[in-house]
Motif scaffolding. Structure first.
Motif, PDB file in Angstrom:
ATOM      1  N   ARG A 134      67.882   4.241  -6.621  1.00 54.79           N
ATOM      2  CA  ARG A 134      68.880   5.048  -6.596  1.00 54.79           C
ATOM      3  C   ARG A 134      68.769   6.146  -8.091  1.00 54.79           C
ATOM      4  NH1 ARG A 134      74.052   1.173  -5.662  1.00 54.79           N
ATOM      5  NH2 ARG A 134      73.572   0.352  -3.544  1.00 54.79           N
TER       6      ARG A 134
ATOM      7  N   LYS B 122      83.463   9.263  -9.625  1.00 56.00           N
ATOM      8  CA  LYS B 122      82.551   8.225  -9.804  1.00 56.00           C
ATOM      9  C   LYS B 122      82.539   7.556  -8.274  1.00 56.00           C
ATOM     10  CE  LYS B 122      82.298   3.859 -12.082  1.00 56.00           C
ATOM     11  NZ  LYS B 122      82.848   2.923 -13.256  1.00 56.00           N
ATOM     12  N   PRO B 123      83.728   7.339  -7.622  1.00 58.33           N
ATOM     13  CA  PRO B 123      83.606   6.729  -6.462  1.00 58.33           C
ATOM     14  C   PRO B 123      82.857   7.459  -5.320  1.00 58.33           C
ATOM     15  CG  PRO B 123      85.825   7.314  -6.752  1.00 58.33           C
ATOM     16  CD  PRO B 123      84.968   7.378  -7.996  1.00 58.33           C
ATOM     17  N   ALA B 124      83.038   8.628  -5.331  1.00 55.57           N
ATOM     18  CA  ALA B 124      82.313   9.665  -4.190  1.00 55.57           C
ATOM     19  C   ALA B 124      80.809   9.512  -4.502  1.00 55.57           C
ATOM     20  CB  ALA B 124      82.724  11.019  -4.693  1.00 55.57           C
TER      21      ALA B 124
ATOM     22  N   GLN C 198      79.579   6.975  -5.962  1.00 54.53           N
ATOM     23  CA  GLN C 198      78.665   5.692  -5.575  1.00 54.53           C
ATOM     24  C   GLN C 198      78.763   5.517  -4.241  1.00 54.53           C
ATOM     25  OE1 GLN C 198      81.928   3.282  -7.596  1.00 54.53           O
ATOM     26  NE2 GLN C 198      80.505   2.592  -9.115  1.00 54.53           N
ATOM     27  N   LYS C 199      79.629   6.018  -3.550  1.00 54.79           N
ATOM     28  CA  LYS C 199      79.655   5.951  -1.787  1.00 54.79           C
ATOM     29  C   LYS C 199      78.353   6.561  -1.567  1.00 54.79           C
ATOM     30  CE  LYS C 199      82.040   7.371   2.125  1.00 54.79           C
ATOM     31  NZ  LYS C 199      82.855   8.307   2.448  1.00 54.79           N
TER      32      LYS C 199
ATOM     33  N   GLY D 257      75.564   6.513  -2.966  1.00 56.82           N
ATOM     34  CA  GLY D 257      74.365   6.061  -3.260  1.00 56.82           C
ATOM     35  C   GLY D 257      73.858   5.974  -4.487  1.00 56.82           C
TER      36      GLY D 257
ATOM     37  N   LEU E  95      78.349  17.097  -4.511  1.00 56.17           N
ATOM     38  CA  LEU E  95      77.317  16.421  -4.005  1.00 56.17           C
ATOM     39  C   LEU E  95      76.183  16.961  -3.483  1.00 56.17           C
ATOM     40  CD1 LEU E  95      79.698  13.732  -2.094  1.00 56.17           C
ATOM     41  CD2 LEU E  95      77.856  13.242  -3.548  1.00 56.17           C
TER      42      LEU E  95
ATOM     43  N   ALA F 294      82.002   0.292  -5.957  1.00 57.17           N
ATOM     44  CA  ALA F 294      81.989   0.331  -4.528  1.00 57.17           C
ATOM     45  C   ALA F 294      81.630  -0.921  -4.155  1.00 57.17           C
ATOM     46  CB  ALA F 294      80.854   1.491  -4.187  1.00 57.17           C
TER      47      ALA F 294
ATOM     48  N   LEU G  58      78.274  -1.387   1.051  1.00 56.84           N
ATOM     49  CA  LEU G  58      78.498  -0.141   1.775  1.00 56.84           C
ATOM     50  C   LEU G  58      77.600   0.578   2.266  1.00 56.84           C
ATOM     51  CD1 LEU G  58      81.013   1.392   2.287  1.00 56.84           C
ATOM     52  CD2 LEU G  58      81.004   2.443   0.353  1.00 56.84           C
ATOM     53  N   ASP G  59      76.370   0.802   1.383  1.00 58.65           N
ATOM     54  CA  ASP G  59      75.085   1.569   1.833  1.00 58.65           C
ATOM     55  C   ASP G  59      74.896   1.196   2.954  1.00 58.65           C
ATOM     56  OD1 ASP G  59      75.518   3.172  -0.439  1.00 58.65           O
ATOM     57  OD2 ASP G  59      73.616   2.368  -1.378  1.00 58.65           O
TER      58      ASP G  59
ATOM     59  N   LEU H 253      76.810   1.524   5.919  1.00 57.89           N
ATOM     60  CA  LEU H 253      77.140   3.003   6.408  1.00 57.89           C
ATOM     61  C   LEU H 253      75.766   3.415   7.238  1.00 57.89           C
ATOM     62  CD1 LEU H 253      79.117   4.869   3.764  1.00 57.89           C
ATOM     63  CD2 LEU H 253      79.721   3.862   5.966  1.00 57.89           C
TER      64      LEU H 253
ATOM     65  N   ASP I  93      84.143  14.150   0.865  1.00 59.11           N
ATOM     66  CA  ASP I  93      82.602  14.006   0.042  1.00 59.11           C
ATOM     67  C   ASP I  93      81.641  14.656   0.872  1.00 59.11           C
ATOM     68  OD1 ASP I  93      82.691  11.958   1.790  1.00 59.11           O
ATOM     69  OD2 ASP I  93      82.309  10.504   0.211  1.00 59.11           O
TER      70      ASP I  93
ATOM     71  N   LEU J 141      87.215   1.078   0.357  1.00 61.85           N
ATOM     72  CA  LEU J 141      87.021   2.175  -0.594  1.00 61.85           C
ATOM     73  C   LEU J 141      88.272   2.935  -1.227  1.00 61.85           C
ATOM     74  CD1 LEU J 141      84.382   3.660  -1.806  1.00 61.85           C
ATOM     75  CD2 LEU J 141      84.795   5.131   0.425  1.00 61.85           C
TER      76      LEU J 141
ATOM     77  N   PHE K  94      89.715   2.683  -4.372  1.00 63.60           N
ATOM     78  CA  PHE K  94      89.311   3.426  -5.620  1.00 63.60           C
ATOM     79  C   PHE K  94      88.559   4.571  -5.230  1.00 63.60           C
ATOM     80  CE2 PHE K  94      86.189   0.549  -3.603  1.00 63.60           C
ATOM     81  CZ  PHE K  94      84.896   1.285  -3.971  1.00 63.60           C
ATOM     82  N   GLY K  95      88.731   5.131  -4.199  1.00 63.95           N
ATOM     83  CA  GLY K  95      88.082   6.244  -3.710  1.00 63.95           C
ATOM     84  C   GLY K  95      88.586   7.537  -4.511  1.00 63.95           C
ATOM     85  N   PRO K  96      87.958   8.574  -3.874  1.00 62.60           N
ATOM     86  CA  PRO K  96      88.225   9.882  -4.767  1.00 62.60           C
ATOM     87  C   PRO K  96      89.369  10.648  -4.585  1.00 62.60           C
ATOM     88  CG  PRO K  96      86.555  10.227  -2.972  1.00 62.60           C
ATOM     89  CD  PRO K  96      86.868   8.829  -2.934  1.00 62.60           C
TER      90      PRO K  96
END
Lengths: 147, 829
Positions: free
Chosen positions: A17, A34-36, A38-39, A41, A126, B392, B396-397, B400, B505, B522, B525-527
């Motif tokens: 990563r 941060k969460p965006a 993290q999501k 990857g 992103l 997260a 999750l990775d 998805l 995102d 998510l 604590f999401g964006p």
């Protein structure tokens, strides 16, 4: 001030990563970015204080740095310069709410990969980060080829 | 923005026109351009609220500054246009600007709020006056219609007033009594009232009552005692701003706690519910999460239809009388036995639905207090966020990567994640039948879906834009919404479980098969922008002075500069007055009489004069213009409908004596109109703009339309008033026009016989189709109200026009058919 909650030990890229450092003195920007990432990857560390962020980049290397420009203490331009001194291959994205042509030019002159004016869409930043990864991958392949 | 008009300096050589006329039009053009720019900025601020952008404080400051400049320029240009007739607009602008500056500088809420506020008047934007806990409960109760205790609040200013003197000031006492009486009127005369003290600066916490008031006369004293106790417990910190809530507190038969996310006891994410009976051994410990005795517990799924996963039920005798009146062996309507659980399955589901709705609204898992009244009324009594997850979900990775994508694309109108069972929404469906917590999928993002947004966990449409009315509502209700996802109805079958990921995102959203709990988590604590974020409250407070359009009716007495309560009001007022100035130019500025107005030759019995303000008429046109010489696209489309022969009726309309007498008053008013505006139909045209003032029979209508290749800049404003008929028929006519306009996708406001419709954000073909239909409608309604003898007649005529009822259509040979493209209802406001 940091809100990354990680140990101070230098760590290398984990599980393939990319590692991102985000520096913005407005907590809302860090909280939402941060969460965006993290999501998507990425390993993410966020800072709202440039001195702490500077200390962190002195001790470890990040693949990508996203930094605000206008901050108390060490401003974004100095931070950008220091990051590039320490790790020329790190891709730096400058984000700012006070975008001017001059600051954009200076950012690029100091080695920024891209210059993004706030407000921006999550998808756009992103996308910028993915372009940095593509470039880094290509650079690495070229290095291997030359070697 | 695209240019609707050519620049003044590059205009082709025109027919002789005075410098004054050019200046007039120049000002008018600039008003329109500044108006559009201001609306775009306002839309940007609103989209920021929906989570589309990452922004900081500088963005808010810059937006307010830029918007202020535009509004100031609009006011300046209107005064140029009208000879300084609206200088007062500058005062209103400055007053609003000062309020906004105060908010941005972090000062106390500048809006002069009364010391006592009912929950109906409380929202996130009044948080600084009442505290986050109270603002939250009031929002949940009145904005989201969730079953939360009703009440009112004593604001920080009210608390200061109360504590400043030994006795309650008479005015404050009167306000308290008035609100307490009103509250008891809503929730029951004998209902005790719970008094709770809240710290304004507290980020959130349980809203436990500190005192009960049964006699209204004692209320000020009870509030004072509660405040003094709170201050004493806090070590005498009277300096901390405090507010007080007074809420209904009926005696419960059951009460308990809900955690909307609980995966401590089960491998999967679940919603946990604790239930106990007041007065039993477990009741006093029911609020303690660790306590397990004398308490029943349920784990249910976190998405619609909230199926139970596991229940721990205390043993009871077979003749045990449940609070709902049943016994364990009572036979239910569905053929099953009632069972021994304290909480019936139905109430369990309703409680889970309500609590998950709270989690969605507040964007974080919650711990909620609840109670059930003897009459079976479920009430949420408190809510506080559970500890937030900072990282997260690890899986999750992987999740998805392995998830099945059912659909991808569209535009995010409100960011977030929602999951549940798909329910297709079709025109004609009753929104109240929509199951709370399900995922709504519809063809178009039509305004009529607004009630569904109060109940859905997510909304997906095939057509629609993120700047339309429904997008605004989605942001208001914080429902994840994806608009413009092609083929959504086919890709997302009814009754399938899905997860809608609209986290902004990516370019577009994604809908996955099944309920993906880690993705749902998510959102904790999401964006997205949370109600708890200071920027969210700041943006809401700013928007309160910018966005609302309060001045809807140009005929209303408060349609004045002093009546403008927002920037939107100011620019709308200026726009209306600018249009009026041009429409009445002959009366108000006689020296310009007839300067550029030319007669339009039509095949229908109408006399329209055309005033070209920029490439709206071909260069070779003379004093009389034929349709072929018009280059104004909106007018061309409108005339295509107006001139349809079959839209015009030639038979005599049935008139009663009441119709004639009722219309006489208006007729005399119009005949005595000193402005002379009534005497002429006037079209002010440019290449992509039309402002058409029409008198047709006894109706007066205005169509103001912008038409370009950019859907975001396209809009139609339609106003209709008057008519020769009695009051009831005029009202029916208004109703008919409302139905028709709504059928065409307009957002409509009706005030007696005044109908105002707005249609925004559509592409060129849709705009042309709608303008054509407005042309048809204008002809169709020429004397229609004299036909509207009953409500059934209204329905019939609406069917005739919209082409919905085949029989009705065939019953009237002269009726017109529905134009293509009118099913597209996306994004109108």
């Amino acid at each position: 001030m940091t809100d990354h909650g990680k140990s101070a030990d230098p760590v290398e890229k984990t599980l393939g990563r990319a590692r991102i450092l985000i520096l913005d003195d407005e907590p809302i920007v860090c909280k939402r970015l941060k969460p965006a990432f993290q999501k998507a990857g990425y390993e993410v560390e966020t800072f709202t204080d440039s001195a702490h962020a500077l200390a962190r980049v002195e001790e470890t290397r990040f693949d990508i740095v996203i930094t605000d420009l206008k901050m108390e203490g060490v401003d974004g331009m100095r931070f950008l310069s220091r990051v590039k001194e320490l790790s020329p291959e790190t891709g730096v994205v400058v984000i700012t709410g006070f975008a001017t042509l001059d600051t954009a030019k200076e950012s690029f002159r100091k080695g920024a990969f891209d210059f993004v004016a706030k407000p921006f869409k999550l998808a756009d930043i992103l996308d910028t980060v993915r372009r940095i990864e593509d470039k880094q991958r290509l650079d690495a392949e070229l290095r291997v080829g030359k070697g | 923005m695209g240019k609707l008009f050519s620049k003044p300096g590059t205009d082709r050589p025109k027919r002789p026109a005075s410098v004054a006329m050019r200046s007039l039009f120049h000002n008018f053009r600039l008003i329109l351009e500044h108006n559009n720019d201001a609306l775009e900025l306002m839309a940007g601020l609103e989209r920021a609220l929906g989570g589309e952008y990452i922004f900081d404080r500088a963005f808010l400051e810059t937006s307010v500054r830029d918007l202020g400049l535009l509004v100031q320029r609009v006011a300046y240009r209107l005064n140029n246009l009208t000879g300084d007739r609206y200088v007062e607009l500058f005062d209103r602008y400055q007053a609003l600007r000062n309020l906004l500056e105060d908010i941005l500088s972090g000062g106390p809420d500048p809006v002069n709020l009364p010391p006592v506020l009912p929950f109906t008047d409380i929202g996130w934007e009044t948080e600084q006056a009442v505290g986050a806990e109270v603002a939250c409960l009031a929002e949940l109760k009145y904005r989201f219609s969730l079953p939360v205790q009703d009440g009112f609040a004593v604001t920080a200013a009210g608390v200061r007033q109360l504590l400043a003197q030994k006795t309650c000031p008479p005015e404050l006492k009167e306000s308290l009594q008035r609100e307490a009486v009103a509250l008891r009127r809503r929730c029951g005369r004998a209902c005790p009232l719970a008094v709770a003290v809240h710290r304004i600066d507290a980020a959130g916490g349980a809203c436990g009552p500190q005192a009960l008031s049964r006699q209204l006369e004692d209320l000020p004293q009870v509030i004072r005692i509660a405040l003094e106790r709170h201050i004493a417990r806090a070590g005498g910190e009277a300096a901390v701003p405090l507010a007080v809530s007074v809420r209904e507190a009926p005696e419960p038969v059951l009460c308990g706690l809900v955690r909307t996310l609980d995966h401590t006891e089960f491998q999967r994410d679940a919603l946990s519910i604790r239930v106990c009976q007041p007065g039993t051994a477990g009741a006093k410990n029911c609020a303690e999460p660790g306590e397990t005795t004398a308490v029943e517990r349920h784990l249910v799924r976190r998405s619609y239809p909230f199926r139970p996963m596991r229940s721990e039920i205390l043993p009871k005798p077979s003749r045990f009388n449940h609070p709902d009146g049943g016994q364990p062996l009572s036979l239910l309507k569905n053929g099953l036995l009632r069972g021994t659980a304290l909480l019936s399955t139905k109430t369990l589901g309703a409680l889970a639905e309500a609590c998950m709705a709270v989690e969605r609204v507040l964007n974080a898992p919650q711990e909620l207090g609840w109670l059930l009244t003897p009459r079976g009324r479920l009430l949420l009594t408190s809510t506080r966020p559970l500890a937030r997850t900072e990282e997260a979900p690890e899986e999750l990775d992987e999740l998805l990567a392995g998830a099945v994508v059912l659909a991808h694309g569209g535009n995010v109108a409100q960011a977030g994640v929602g999951a549940g069972r798909v329910v297709h929404v079709h025109p004609g469906d009753d929104p109240e039948d929509f199951p709370l917590g399900a995922v709504a999928v519809a063809h178009a993002a039509a305004p009529r879906l607004s009630p569904v947004l109060r109940r859905a966990s997510a909304l997906v449409t095939e057509v629609g834009t993120t700047v339309g009315h429904l997008a605004t509502i989605a942001r208001e209700y914080r429902v994840p919404a994806l608009f413009g996802l092609q083929g959504a109805l086919a890709l997302l079958p009814a009754d399938s479980d899905v997860t809608v990921d609209a986290t902004a995102d990516a370019q577009g959203g994604t809908v996955y098969r099944g309920v993906l709990e880690p993705l749902l988590r998510l959102r904790a604590f999401g964006p997205e922008l949370d109600p708890g974020d200071p920027e969210y409250a700041l943006l809401r407070r700013i928007l309160r002075l910018i966005q609302p359009l309060n001045l809807l009716d140009p005929e209303a007495p408060d349609f004045t500069p002093a009546g403008c309560r927002s920037f939107h009001d100011l620019i709308h007022f200026a726009h209306e007055k600018a249009v009026e100035e041009l429409a009445e130019i002959h009366a108000r500025q006689p020296e310009l009489h007839g300067a550029d107005a030319r007669r339009l030759v039509l095949d229908v019995p109408m006399d329209i004069r055309v005033l070209d303000i920029g490439e709206g008429v071909a260069e070779d046109a003379d004093h009389e213009i034929v349709i072929g010489q018009l280059t104004c696209a909106p007018l061309q489309a409108f005339l295509a409908g107006l001139c349809r022969k079959d839209a015009w009726r030639t038979d005599a309309a049935p008139l009663s004596a009441g119709d004639v007498l009722g219309g006489l008053r208006k007729t005399f008013e119009l005949l005595n109109d000193s402005t002379g505006a009534a005497s002429q139909n006037l079209a002010i045209v440019a290449k992509g703009y039309m402002n058409l003032s029409l008198r047709l029979g006894y109706h007066f209508s205005v169509v103001d339309a912008h038409l370009s290749d950019n859907p975001n800049q396209n809009s139609i404003y339609f106003r209709f008033v008057g008519g020769l008929a009695d009051e009831h028929r005029r009202e029916r006519r208004a109703k008919l026009i409302r139905i028709i306009l709504e059928g065409l996708g307009f957002q409509v406001v009706v005030n007696q016989d005044l109908v105002v419709g707005k249609f925004k954000v559509a592409d060129r073909p849709d705009m042309e189709a709608v303008l054509m239909r407005l042309g048809e409608l204008t002809a169709f309604t020429r004397q229609l109200d004299t036909d509207l003898a009953s409500d059934q007649a209204v329905a019939n005529q609406a069917s005739v026009f919209l082409g919905l009822g085949e029989q009705a259509v065939s019953a009237r040979p002269g009726s017109v058919q529905q134009a293509p493209g009118l099913g597209e209802e996306g994004g109108r406001q």
